[in-house]
Design a protein around this motif. Structure first.
Motif, short mmCIF file in Angstrom:
data_model
loop_
_atom_site.label_atom_id
_atom_site.label_comp_id
_atom_site.label_asym_id
_atom_site.label_seq_id
_atom_site.Cartn_x
_atom_site.Cartn_y
_atom_site.Cartn_z
N GLY A 1 0.36 8.31 -2.46
CA GLY A 1 -0.86 9.00 -2.07
C GLY A 1 -1.06 9.14 -0.57
N TYR A 2 -0.05 8.88 0.24
CA TYR A 2 -0.18 8.98 1.69
C TYR A 2 0.64 10.15 2.21
CZ TYR A 2 -2.21 4.36 1.32
OH TYR A 2 -3.03 3.31 0.98
N ASP A 3 0.05 10.87 3.16
CA ASP A 3 0.76 11.98 3.79
C ASP A 3 1.63 11.50 4.95
OD1 ASP A 3 -0.40 13.95 2.12
OD2 ASP A 3 -2.20 13.96 3.36
N ALA A 4 1.27 10.37 5.53
CA ALA A 4 2.01 9.79 6.64
C ALA A 4 1.64 8.32 6.74
CB ALA A 4 1.69 10.50 7.95
N ILE A 5 2.51 7.55 7.39
CA ILE A 5 2.29 6.12 7.57
C ILE A 5 2.56 5.78 9.02
CG2 ILE A 5 3.13 3.81 6.96
CD1 ILE A 5 3.99 5.03 4.23
N ILE A 6 1.69 4.97 9.61
CA ILE A 6 1.89 4.47 10.97
C ILE A 6 2.11 2.97 10.87
CG2 ILE A 6 0.90 4.18 13.27
CD1 ILE A 6 -0.85 6.66 12.64
N LEU A 7 3.25 2.50 11.40
CA LEU A 7 3.58 1.08 11.36
C LEU A 7 3.72 0.54 12.77
CD1 LEU A 7 6.43 1.09 8.67
CD2 LEU A 7 4.07 0.30 8.35
N ASN A 8 3.24 -0.67 12.98
CA ASN A 8 3.48 -1.39 14.22
C ASN A 8 4.74 -2.21 14.02
OD1 ASN A 8 3.48 -3.11 16.45
ND2 ASN A 8 1.25 -3.25 16.46
N VAL A 9 5.62 -2.20 14.98
CA VAL A 9 6.85 -2.97 14.86
C VAL A 9 6.55 -4.46 14.75
CG1 VAL A 9 8.99 -3.64 16.04
CG2 VAL A 9 8.27 -1.26 16.02
N MET A 10 5.58 -4.94 15.50
CA MET A 10 5.30 -6.38 15.53
C MET A 10 4.10 -6.73 14.66
SD MET A 10 6.13 -7.19 19.54
CE MET A 10 4.87 -6.10 20.17
N MET A 11 4.35 -6.89 13.37
CA MET A 11 3.31 -7.29 12.43
C MET A 11 3.68 -8.63 11.82
SD MET A 11 2.35 -3.86 10.27
CE MET A 11 4.01 -3.50 9.73
N PRO A 12 2.69 -9.43 11.42
CA PRO A 12 3.00 -10.68 10.73
C PRO A 12 3.50 -10.43 9.30
CG PRO A 12 0.61 -10.40 10.94
CD PRO A 12 1.27 -9.26 11.67
N LYS A 13 4.11 -11.41 8.74
CA LYS A 13 4.65 -11.44 7.37
C LYS A 13 5.91 -10.59 7.19
CE LYS A 13 0.46 -12.82 5.01
NZ LYS A 13 -0.41 -12.57 3.88
N MET A 14 5.90 -9.37 7.69
CA MET A 14 7.08 -8.50 7.64
C MET A 14 6.90 -7.50 8.79
SD MET A 14 8.41 -5.96 4.55
CE MET A 14 7.54 -6.89 3.33
N ASN A 15 7.89 -7.38 9.66
CA ASN A 15 7.71 -6.46 10.78
C ASN A 15 7.86 -5.01 10.32
OD1 ASN A 15 10.45 -5.44 11.22
ND2 ASN A 15 10.95 -7.47 12.00
N GLY A 16 7.44 -4.09 11.18
CA GLY A 16 7.44 -2.68 10.83
C GLY A 16 8.81 -2.12 10.48
N ILE A 17 9.84 -2.60 11.15
CA ILE A 17 11.18 -2.12 10.85
C ILE A 17 11.62 -2.59 9.47
CG2 ILE A 17 13.62 -2.28 11.52
CD1 ILE A 17 12.67 -2.19 14.44
N GLU A 18 11.28 -3.80 9.10
CA GLU A 18 11.59 -4.29 7.75
C GLU A 18 10.84 -3.48 6.69
OE1 GLU A 18 12.47 -9.01 8.47
OE2 GLU A 18 10.38 -8.32 8.53
N VAL A 19 9.58 -3.18 6.96
CA VAL A 19 8.79 -2.36 6.04
C VAL A 19 9.46 -1.00 5.88
CG1 VAL A 19 6.58 -1.21 5.63
CG2 VAL A 19 6.61 -3.54 6.57
N TYR B 1 0.83 -1.20 0.00
CA TYR B 1 0.00 0.00 0.00
C TYR B 1 0.87 1.25 0.00
CZ TYR B 1 -4.66 -2.05 0.67
OH TYR B 1 -5.84 -2.70 0.50
N ALA B 2 1.93 1.26 0.80
CA ALA B 2 2.80 2.43 0.89
C ALA B 2 3.45 2.74 -0.46
CB ALA B 2 3.86 2.22 1.96
N LEU B 3 3.81 1.70 -1.20
CA LEU B 3 4.42 1.91 -2.51
C LEU B 3 3.45 2.50 -3.52
CD1 LEU B 3 6.74 -1.17 -3.15
CD2 LEU B 3 7.39 1.16 -2.58
N SER B 4 2.17 2.29 -3.30
CA SER B 4 1.17 2.81 -4.24
C SER B 4 1.08 4.33 -4.19
CB SER B 4 -0.20 2.19 -3.97
OG SER B 4 -0.75 2.70 -2.77
#
Length: 69
Positions: free
Chosen positions: A18-36, A13-16
């Motif tokens: 159109g976002y003014d800001a992004i909020i990421l959780n560090v502990m997410m499944p599939k790829m953690n927030g730091i990796e994102v 979604y971030a690569l698409s």
């Protein structure tokens, strides 16, 4: 505004654009927030990113800040 529930979707979604800001959780499944965050910065995405986490260790905070640039 979009809400996703895993790191891979957050990255896609971030690569698409159109976002003014992004909020990421560090502990997410599939790829953690730091990796994102790392992958987005590598792709040249400079949108402001806020990292959320339940982790309280200093090392965890430093990891998020050092990869935000």
């Amino acid at each position: 505004m979009a809400a996703v529930h895993n790191g891979q979707d957050a990255y896609d979604y971030a690569l698409s654009g159109g976002y003014d800001a992004i909020i990421l959780n560090v502990m997410m499944p599939k790829m953690n927030g730091i990796e994102v965050l790392q992958r987005l910065r590598k792709e040249g995405v400079q949108v402001p990113i806020m990292m959320l986490t339940a982790k309280g260790q200093t090392d965890d905070r430093i990891a998020g800040f050092s990869r935000s640039r």
